[in-house]
Design a protein around this motif. Sequence first.
Motif, PDB file in Angstrom:
ATOM      1  N   ILE A 192       0.831  -1.205   0.000  1.00 27.19           N
ATOM      2  CA  ILE A 192       0.000   0.000   0.000  1.00 27.19           C
ATOM      3  C   ILE A 192       0.866   1.255   0.000  1.00 27.19           C
ATOM      4  N   ILE A 193       2.015   1.183   0.681  1.00 30.26           N
ATOM      5  CA  ILE A 193       2.849   2.370   0.880  1.00 30.26           C
ATOM      6  C   ILE A 193       3.317   2.970  -0.450  1.00 30.26           C
ATOM      7  N   PRO A 194       4.003   2.215  -1.326  1.00 32.80           N
ATOM      8  CA  PRO A 194       4.432   2.837  -2.591  1.00 32.80           C
ATOM      9  C   PRO A 194       3.276   3.245  -3.498  1.00 32.80           C
ATOM     10  N   VAL A 195       2.181   2.467  -3.484  1.00 34.75           N
ATOM     11  CA  VAL A 195       1.034   2.810  -4.342  1.00 34.75           C
ATOM     12  C   VAL A 195       0.416   4.131  -3.886  1.00 34.75           C
ATOM     13  N   SER A 196       0.238   4.296  -2.564  1.00 40.17           N
ATOM     14  CA  SER A 196      -0.360   5.524  -2.035  1.00 40.17           C
ATOM     15  C   SER A 196       0.551   6.724  -2.238  1.00 40.17           C
TER      16      SER A 196
ATOM     17  N   VAL B 210      -8.539  -4.463  -9.211  1.00 40.70           N
ATOM     18  CA  VAL B 210      -9.399  -3.524  -8.493  1.00 40.70           C
ATOM     19  C   VAL B 210      -8.617  -2.779  -7.419  1.00 40.70           C
ATOM     20  N   SER B 211      -7.849  -3.510  -6.617  1.00 39.38           N
ATOM     21  CA  SER B 211      -7.185  -2.899  -5.463  1.00 39.38           C
ATOM     22  C   SER B 211      -6.103  -1.900  -5.862  1.00 39.38           C
ATOM     23  N   ILE B 212      -5.271  -2.262  -6.846  1.00 35.05           N
ATOM     24  CA  ILE B 212      -4.176  -1.359  -7.228  1.00 35.05           C
ATOM     25  C   ILE B 212      -4.699  -0.064  -7.858  1.00 35.05           C
ATOM     26  N   PRO B 213      -5.554  -0.142  -8.905  1.00 34.16           N
ATOM     27  CA  PRO B 213      -6.095   1.115  -9.463  1.00 34.16           C
ATOM     28  C   PRO B 213      -6.917   1.901  -8.437  1.00 34.16           C
ATOM     29  N   GLY B 214      -7.655   1.174  -7.567  1.00 33.39           N
ATOM     30  CA  GLY B 214      -8.473   1.844  -6.568  1.00 33.39           C
ATOM     31  C   GLY B 214      -7.637   2.644  -5.589  1.00 33.39           C
ATOM     32  N   LEU B 215      -6.594   2.003  -5.039  1.00 33.81           N
ATOM     33  CA  LEU B 215      -5.731   2.682  -4.079  1.00 33.81           C
ATOM     34  C   LEU B 215      -4.936   3.801  -4.733  1.00 33.81           C
ATOM     35  N   TYR B 216      -4.481   3.568  -5.960  1.00 33.30           N
ATOM     36  CA  TYR B 216      -3.723   4.600  -6.669  1.00 33.30           C
ATOM     37  C   TYR B 216      -4.611   5.810  -6.964  1.00 33.30           C
ATOM     38  N   SER B 217      -5.843   5.557  -7.382  1.00 33.90           N
ATOM     39  CA  SER B 217      -6.776   6.648  -7.696  1.00 33.90           C
ATOM     40  C   SER B 217      -7.115   7.470  -6.457  1.00 33.90           C
ATOM     41  N   ILE B 218      -7.314   6.780  -5.331  1.00 36.93           N
ATOM     42  CA  ILE B 218      -7.608   7.508  -4.090  1.00 36.93           C
ATOM     43  C   ILE B 218      -6.379   8.294  -3.647  1.00 36.93           C
ATOM     44  N   GLY B 219      -5.177   7.742  -3.906  1.00 35.87           N
ATOM     45  CA  GLY B 219      -3.953   8.489  -3.626  1.00 35.87           C
ATOM     46  C   GLY B 219      -3.869   9.758  -4.461  1.00 35.87           C
ATOM     47  N   ILE B 220      -4.286   9.660  -5.732  1.00 36.47           N
ATOM     48  CA  ILE B 220      -4.330  10.851  -6.585  1.00 36.47           C
ATOM     49  C   ILE B 220      -5.301  11.875  -5.999  1.00 36.47           C
ATOM     50  N   TYR B 221      -6.479  11.398  -5.585  1.00 38.74           N
ATOM     51  CA  TYR B 221      -7.469  12.291  -4.985  1.00 38.74           C
ATOM     52  C   TYR B 221      -6.905  12.968  -3.743  1.00 38.74           C
ATOM     53  N   ASP B 222      -6.159  12.198  -2.926  1.00 38.98           N
ATOM     54  CA  ASP B 222      -5.579  12.771  -1.716  1.00 38.98           C
ATOM     55  C   ASP B 222      -4.579  13.860  -2.063  1.00 38.98           C
ATOM     56  N   GLY B 223      -3.779  13.618  -3.095  1.00 37.75           N
ATOM     57  CA  GLY B 223      -2.831  14.630  -3.532  1.00 37.75           C
ATOM     58  C   GLY B 223      -3.506  15.833  -4.161  1.00 37.75           C
TER      59      GLY B 223
ATOM     60  N   ARG C   9      -9.701  -4.921   9.964  1.00 35.67           N
ATOM     61  CA  ARG C   9      -8.531  -4.931   9.103  1.00 35.67           C
ATOM     62  C   ARG C   9      -8.557  -3.763   8.130  1.00 35.67           C
ATOM     63  N   ALA C  10      -9.747  -3.373   7.704  1.00 39.57           N
ATOM     64  CA  ALA C  10      -9.885  -2.196   6.844  1.00 39.57           C
ATOM     65  C   ALA C  10      -9.390  -0.945   7.570  1.00 39.57           C
ATOM     66  N   VAL C  11      -9.674  -0.860   8.875  1.00 43.71           N
ATOM     67  CA  VAL C  11      -9.193   0.277   9.667  1.00 43.71           C
ATOM     68  C   VAL C  11      -7.669   0.346   9.608  1.00 43.71           C
ATOM     69  N   GLY C  12      -7.014  -0.803   9.823  1.00 47.42           N
ATOM     70  CA  GLY C  12      -5.556  -0.832   9.785  1.00 47.42           C
ATOM     71  C   GLY C  12      -4.997  -0.463   8.428  1.00 47.42           C
ATOM     72  N   LEU C  13      -5.617  -0.948   7.369  1.00 48.64           N
ATOM     73  CA  LEU C  13      -5.158  -0.658   6.009  1.00 48.64           C
ATOM     74  C   LEU C  13      -5.337   0.813   5.660  1.00 48.64           C
ATOM     75  N   VAL C  14      -6.472   1.377   6.056  1.00 51.31           N
ATOM     76  CA  VAL C  14      -6.715   2.805   5.808  1.00 51.31           C
ATOM     77  C   VAL C  14      -5.697   3.660   6.548  1.00 51.31           C
ATOM     78  N   ARG C  15      -5.410   3.289   7.786  1.00 48.31           N
ATOM     79  CA  ARG C  15      -4.465   4.093   8.569  1.00 48.31           C
ATOM     80  C   ARG C  15      -3.053   3.999   8.005  1.00 48.31           C
ATOM     81  N   LEU C  16      -2.670   2.832   7.465  1.00 51.27           N
ATOM     82  CA  LEU C  16      -1.351   2.708   6.845  1.00 51.27           C
ATOM     83  C   LEU C  16      -1.271   3.568   5.591  1.00 51.27           C
ATOM     84  N   ALA C  17      -2.323   3.568   4.785  1.00 52.01           N
ATOM     85  CA  ALA C  17      -2.354   4.393   3.584  1.00 52.01           C
ATOM     86  C   ALA C  17      -2.322   5.878   3.943  1.00 52.01           C
TER      87      ALA C  17
END
Length: 244
Positions: A74-78, A130-143, A166-174
């Motif tokens: 998640i770290i490099p994708v975000s 789904v997961s990679i484009p989804g996380l990358y797109s949300i990272g773009i939105y965050d930026g 587990r979703a809580v942990g993943l969101v917090r890491l991102a």
Amino acid sequence: MEYVILFLIGICATTIGTLAGGGGLISLPAMLILGIPVHSAIGANKVSNTFSSFSSFFHLYKKKEISLKESFWIIPVSIGGGISGGFIASKISAENMYIVAITLLIFAFITSFIGKGNFTGQESLKMNKVSIPGLYSIGIYDGLFGPGQGTLMFYLFGYLNIAYIRAVGLVRLATFSSCFGAAITYIATGKIIWPVTLALLLGSLSGAQIGVRIAQKLKPQYVKPILRFVTVALIFQIFIEHVL
């Protein structure tokens, strides 16, 4: 007295942010009301979120609710998404950014009624179409913009049939990943007012631990109603502040 208020703001914002995202809905407007310059307020949020989000993730990691094998990518994708979003933001007008934000949040709100994900699944997070484009797109939105990033990620993980805790942990890491680079930028440019930031940070650390413990006891059927409430509040705030 101002520092006590900032400490309490940090507790409230990060508790809600840990549970469903949208903590910035509370912290940023409150800091602006206190007269803190906007760039310093955003910088304080980024610094405090860097530490508080990692503390939430680490708590769940110690409890073996989440593993590094599942989550490290998640770290490099975000970070990549955040960098891309920052670049795109320099090419898009502020008005268009607000339209993008409201459109994405309305879309997430509508799909929450259509989607089958209810945070009761036991799937692990995997790298897929789904997961990679989804996380990358949300990272773009965050930026690009930011508010609602955590909420959108909860919707994504719900769709991927991942259990809530587990979703809580993943969101917090991102969130840690996306805020880390931003925090360094604000520190390097001298935008940080350290007494303000430290007061918010201490409150955020407390809120992160409160939020993660509530999350461990929260029944999955209550998650989507909370997400929907936060989503509507985010849409309303963005619309009132930037459209009217």
